[in-house]
Design an enzyme around this catalytic site. Structure first.
Site, short mmCIF file in Angstrom:
data_model
loop_
_atom_site.label_atom_id
_atom_site.label_comp_id
_atom_site.label_asym_id
_atom_site.label_seq_id
_atom_site.Cartn_x
_atom_site.Cartn_y
_atom_site.Cartn_z
N ASP A 89 -1.06 3.75 16.38
CA ASP A 89 -2.29 3.22 15.77
C ASP A 89 -3.19 2.60 16.82
O ASP A 89 -2.73 1.79 17.65
CB ASP A 89 -1.93 2.11 14.77
CG ASP A 89 -1.81 2.64 13.35
OD1 ASP A 89 -2.41 3.68 13.04
OD2 ASP A 89 -1.10 1.99 12.55
N GLU A 147 -8.24 4.44 11.48
CA GLU A 147 -8.61 4.25 10.08
C GLU A 147 -10.11 4.48 9.88
O GLU A 147 -10.92 3.91 10.62
CB GLU A 147 -8.24 2.83 9.62
CG GLU A 147 -6.75 2.58 9.66
CD GLU A 147 -6.36 1.20 9.13
OE1 GLU A 147 -7.25 0.46 8.63
OE2 GLU A 147 -5.18 0.86 9.22
N GLU A 179 -3.38 6.54 2.01
CA GLU A 179 -2.60 5.38 1.55
C GLU A 179 -3.09 4.89 0.19
O GLU A 179 -4.29 4.66 -0.02
CB GLU A 179 -2.71 4.26 2.60
CG GLU A 179 -1.90 3.02 2.22
CD GLU A 179 -1.67 2.06 3.38
OE1 GLU A 179 -2.00 2.38 4.53
OE2 GLU A 179 -1.15 0.95 3.10
O1 KIV Z 1 0.57 0.67 10.29
C1 KIV Z 1 1.26 1.38 9.54
O2 KIV Z 1 2.47 1.19 9.38
C2 KIV Z 1 0.58 2.44 8.80
C3 KIV Z 1 1.34 3.07 7.68
C4 KIV Z 1 1.27 2.20 6.48
C5 KIV Z 1 0.87 4.44 7.41
O3 KIV Z 1 -0.55 2.74 9.06
#
Ligand code: KIV
Length: 271
Positions: free
Chosen positions: A90, A122, A189
């Site tokens: 991420d 995101e 999500e």
């Molecule tokens: O940060 C995370 O764990 C996520 C998942 C909820 C998909 O983005």
């Protein structure tokens, strides 16, 4: 033989092939070397170094405080434990929304300093320019739509997203944009199952759901939630496969008693 069984290393191409053949994709989060090694040896397809590390590793209420340096620390630990799964990291809040140059610098740091295979971001149309710039540098990008936890202060609540037509239409539009510009997959999500199924049908790229129903191409859960290490979080979409909180607590209680009763260490456990 299935695509999944044949693949020595999961790549974005393997994931596309899995979708084409109707093979479901299994994805879980991990934040450290030891857990990543267990997940990889079990045959997980994708390991997500999620910014949920902010919650489950650092004890924050939201994903907002985690930094790029924190994510790089977690991701480089995970990569060392993985030989087969695709590792996706991420991009944390505040490292890509400002402008596309900053976004590219953040993504390059992740790829250079961790050895991961892709980044996740995101948002839809509003981050299009940043996603395009990262993709143009040859970095695979996974999208994330629906309940996007980095926007929790805009939403004000963690309820199901895209229940009304205008939000559902925007989500569909965003999903198409992300596919058109070259994202290799999208996480959806906490949205209605019917919408999850529709996105999966309309798009060629794999759609991975968390609370997006069974009509998508794969599922993802936060490891600490599915193992029952977290206790207080229990949304409808979460299946708990263990109650590790209680198991670990029980083992620690026995250890404490053993130490206090002079049972540990015994004669064989010393030099
Ligand atoms: O940060 C995370 O764990 C996520 C998942 C909820 C998909 O983005």
């Amino acid at each position: 033989m299935s695509v999944q069984a044949k693949a020595k290393k999961v790549t974005t191409h393997v994931l596309h092939e899995m979708k084409l053949r109707g093979e479901k994709i299994a994805m879980l989060t991990a934040y450290d070397f030891s857990m990543a090694r267990i997940l990889d040896s079990a045959g997980i397809d994708i390991i997500l170094v999620g910014d949920s590390a902010s919650n489950v590793m650092a004890g924050n209420d939201t994903t907002l405080p985690i930094t790029l340096d924190n994510m790089i620390y977690h991701a480089s630990s995970v990569v060392k434990g993985v030989t087969r799964a695709l590792v996706v990291v991420d991009l944390p809040f505040g490292t890509y929304q400002g402008n596309s140059k900053e976004a590219l610098c953040s993504a390059i740091r992740i790829m250079k300093e961790t050895g991961a295979g892709a980044v996740k971001m995101e948002g839809g149309e509003e981050i299009k320019e940043s996603v395009e710039r990262i993709l143009s540098a040859g970095i695979p990008v996974m999208g994330h739509l629906g309940l996007t936890p980095q926007s929790i202060h805009k939403f004000g609540t963690y309820v199901v997203r895209a229940k009304d037509n205008s939000e559902a239409d925007k989500l569909l539009r965003d999903a198409h944009i992300l596919e058109e510009i070259g994202c290799f997959g999208i996480v959806l999500e906490k949205i209605p199952a019917s919408l999850g199924g529709q996105v999966s049908k309309e798009l060629k790229i794999p759609i991975i759901g968390i609370g997006a129903g069974s009509g998508v191409d794969g599922q993802v859960l936060v490891l600490h939630d599915m193992l029952g290490i977290t206790q207080e979080f229990s949304p409808r979409f979460l299946r708990r496969y263990h109650n590790l909180f209680m198991e670990i607590k029980g083992a620690v209680e026995v250890y404490i008693q053993d130490v206090k009763n002079l049972d540990f260490p015994n004669a064989k456990e010393q030099y």
